[in-house]
Design a protein around this motif. Structure first.
Motif, PDB file in Angstrom:
ATOM      1  N   PRO A  11      27.082  42.589  40.099  1.00 40.55           N
ATOM      2  CA  PRO A  11      26.543  42.663  38.733  1.00 40.55           C
ATOM      3  C   PRO A  11      26.937  43.936  37.981  1.00 40.55           C
ATOM      4  N   GLU A  12      27.059  45.058  38.673  1.00 32.81           N
ATOM      5  CA  GLU A  12      27.474  46.285  37.980  1.00 32.81           C
ATOM      6  C   GLU A  12      28.929  46.186  37.534  1.00 32.81           C
ATOM      7  N   LEU A  13      29.773  45.588  38.369  1.00 32.99           N
ATOM      8  CA  LEU A  13      31.160  45.351  37.985  1.00 32.99           C
ATOM      9  C   LEU A  13      31.205  44.415  36.780  1.00 32.99           C
ATOM     10  N   ALA A  14      30.404  43.353  36.816  1.00 28.34           N
ATOM     11  CA  ALA A  14      30.363  42.401  35.698  1.00 28.34           C
ATOM     12  C   ALA A  14      29.974  43.097  34.398  1.00 28.34           C
ATOM     13  N   ALA A  15      29.034  44.019  34.458  1.00 26.40           N
ATOM     14  CA  ALA A  15      28.616  44.749  33.258  1.00 26.40           C
ATOM     15  C   ALA A  15      29.746  45.626  32.728  1.00 26.40           C
ATOM     16  N   LEU A  16      30.485  46.266  33.632  1.00 24.01           N
ATOM     17  CA  LEU A  16      31.620  47.093  33.209  1.00 24.01           C
ATOM     18  C   LEU A  16      32.707  46.231  32.569  1.00 24.01           C
ATOM     19  N   LEU A  17      33.006  45.090  33.181  1.00 22.38           N
ATOM     20  CA  LEU A  17      34.041  44.213  32.637  1.00 22.38           C
ATOM     21  C   LEU A  17      33.627  43.635  31.283  1.00 22.38           C
ATOM     22  N   ALA A  18      32.352  43.339  31.126  1.00 24.98           N
ATOM     23  CA  ALA A  18      31.868  42.848  29.830  1.00 24.98           C
ATOM     24  C   ALA A  18      32.007  43.929  28.760  1.00 24.98           C
ATOM     25  N   ALA A  19      31.672  45.163  29.121  1.00 28.94           N
ATOM     26  CA  ALA A  19      31.813  46.272  28.177  1.00 28.94           C
ATOM     27  C   ALA A  19      33.278  46.483  27.812  1.00 28.94           C
ATOM     28  N   GLN A  20      34.151  46.359  28.802  1.00 33.36           N
ATOM     29  CA  GLN A  20      35.586  46.486  28.548  1.00 33.36           C
ATOM     30  C   GLN A  20      36.063  45.414  27.570  1.00 33.36           C
ATOM     31  N   ALA A  42      41.681  39.577  43.343  1.00 31.56           N
ATOM     32  CA  ALA A  42      41.861  41.003  43.110  1.00 31.56           C
ATOM     33  C   ALA A  42      40.870  41.803  43.953  1.00 31.56           C
ATOM     34  N   GLU A  43      41.236  43.054  44.223  1.00 30.93           N
ATOM     35  CA  GLU A  43      40.317  43.989  44.858  1.00 30.93           C
ATOM     36  C   GLU A  43      39.818  44.930  43.775  1.00 30.93           C
ATOM     37  N   TYR A  44      38.499  44.997  43.617  1.00 30.55           N
ATOM     38  CA  TYR A  44      37.884  45.798  42.567  1.00 30.55           C
ATOM     39  C   TYR A  44      37.313  47.084  43.133  1.00 30.55           C
ATOM     40  N   LEU A  45      37.531  48.164  42.402  1.00 28.68           N
ATOM     41  CA  LEU A  45      36.934  49.443  42.739  1.00 28.68           C
ATOM     42  C   LEU A  45      36.021  49.847  41.588  1.00 28.68           C
ATOM     43  N   VAL A  46      34.875  50.389  41.944  1.00 36.35           N
ATOM     44  CA  VAL A  46      33.904  50.844  40.956  1.00 36.35           C
ATOM     45  C   VAL A  46      33.616  52.312  41.230  1.00 36.35           C
ATOM     46  N   GLY A  47      33.605  53.087  40.153  1.00 32.64           N
ATOM     47  CA  GLY A  47      33.272  54.497  40.242  1.00 32.64           C
ATOM     48  C   GLY A  47      31.865  54.733  39.730  1.00 32.64           C
ATOM     49  N   ALA A  48      31.070  55.465  40.506  1.00 33.30           N
ATOM     50  CA  ALA A  48      29.686  55.742  40.132  1.00 33.30           C
ATOM     51  C   ALA A  48      29.469  57.245  40.017  1.00 33.30           C
ATOM     52  N   VAL A  49      28.715  57.614  39.000  1.00 35.06           N
ATOM     53  CA  VAL A  49      28.315  59.004  38.796  1.00 35.06           C
ATOM     54  C   VAL A  49      26.800  59.028  38.826  1.00 35.06           C
ATOM     55  N   HIS A  50      26.239  59.801  39.746  1.00 33.21           N
ATOM     56  CA  HIS A  50      24.782  59.879  39.921  1.00 33.21           C
ATOM     57  C   HIS A  50      24.174  58.485  40.088  1.00 33.21           C
ATOM     58  N   ARG A  52      25.161  55.652  38.958  1.00 30.34           N
ATOM     59  CA  ARG A  52      25.399  54.705  37.861  1.00 30.34           C
ATOM     60  C   ARG A  52      26.869  54.303  37.839  1.00 30.34           C
ATOM     61  N   ALA A  53      27.154  53.003  37.829  1.00 35.57           N
ATOM     62  CA  ALA A  53      28.521  52.500  37.748  1.00 35.57           C
ATOM     63  C   ALA A  53      29.058  52.775  36.349  1.00 35.57           C
ATOM     64  N   VAL A  54      30.114  53.585  36.270  1.00 33.70           N
ATOM     65  CA  VAL A  54      30.639  53.994  34.972  1.00 33.70           C
ATOM     66  C   VAL A  54      32.120  53.700  34.786  1.00 33.70           C
ATOM     67  N   ALA A  55      32.800  53.253  35.841  1.00 34.85           N
ATOM     68  CA  ALA A  55      34.243  53.022  35.750  1.00 34.85           C
ATOM     69  C   ALA A  55      34.651  51.931  36.731  1.00 34.85           C
ATOM     70  N   CYS A  56      35.741  51.257  36.399  1.00 37.67           N
ATOM     71  CA  CYS A  56      36.262  50.243  37.315  1.00 37.67           C
ATOM     72  C   CYS A  56      37.766  50.131  37.164  1.00 37.67           C
ATOM     73  N   TYR A  73      38.809  50.724  33.342  1.00 32.47           N
ATOM     74  CA  TYR A  73      37.837  50.962  32.283  1.00 32.47           C
ATOM     75  C   TYR A  73      36.906  52.092  32.685  1.00 32.47           C
ATOM     76  N   VAL A  74      36.614  52.956  31.725  1.00 28.76           N
ATOM     77  CA  VAL A  74      35.619  54.019  31.886  1.00 28.76           C
ATOM     78  C   VAL A  74      34.695  53.946  30.674  1.00 28.76           C
ATOM     79  N   ARG A  75      33.398  53.931  30.927  1.00 29.56           N
ATOM     80  CA  ARG A  75      32.443  53.898  29.813  1.00 29.56           C
ATOM     81  C   ARG A  75      32.713  55.092  28.892  1.00 29.56           C
ATOM     82  N   PRO A  76      32.642  54.872  27.575  1.00 28.91           N
ATOM     83  CA  PRO A  76      32.985  55.940  26.619  1.00 28.91           C
ATOM     84  C   PRO A  76      32.278  57.269  26.856  1.00 28.91           C
TER      85      PRO A  76
END
Length: 145
Positions: A11-20, A42-50, A52-56, A73-76
């Motif tokens: 679901p966190e990946l889905a949210a990032l892809l939707a934002a993208q 595909a193989e997906y990687l997600v980056g989290a800061v504190h 929170r998933a913020v990049a993929c 994608y990286v959240r603005p």
């Protein structure tokens, strides 16, 4: 940033892809040049800061020895911190570990920041590309044994 592999249904990946996708639409990127659904191959990687998933980003096997890099994608609010570059390196490491030292990608010409990121990450422009797209590739060095 903690980078980890995630399932395409995460679901966190889905949210990032939707934002993208929303952001790409704001840039006027044509819907036919972007897939709206995650690709199960595909193989997906997600980056989290504190936490929170913020990049993929993702990679997908193409022909033997070659992988396609996509879904970067990286959240603005988190841009300008080097997270995209860290994610590119992680994607490259995963593709190389899978025996795919050549990475390819295409970017809309309407995304100059993305084009600059790939160029500064060692990707070189190649031809041909479809109208409105820039095609890049990068050959990774063989791992030291």
């Amino acid at each position: 940033m903690l980078i980890e592999i995630r399932d395409s249904l995460d679901p966190e990946l889905a949210a990032l892809l939707a934002a993208q996708q929303w952001e790409l639409a704001e840039f006027g990127v044509r819907a036919e040049t972007r897939s709206l659904e995650p690709d199960d191959d595909a193989e997906y990687l997600v980056g989290a800061v504190h936490g929170r998933a913020v990049a993929c980003g993702s990679w997908q096997a193409l022909e033997p020895g070659t992988a396609g890099l996509s879904r970067m994608y990286v959240r603005p609010a988190f841009r300008g911190r080097g997270l995209a570059r860290q994610l590119i390196v992680a994607v490259e490491e995963e593709a190389l570990a899978a025996g795919r030292p050549l990475l390819r990608l295409e970017v809309e010409v309407r995304l100059p920041a993305a084009i600059a990121l790939y160029q500064s990450s060692g990707y070189r422009q190649v031809t041909p590309a479809a109208p409105g797209l820039v095609r890049f590739e990068k050959r990774l060095p063989a791992p030291v044994q």
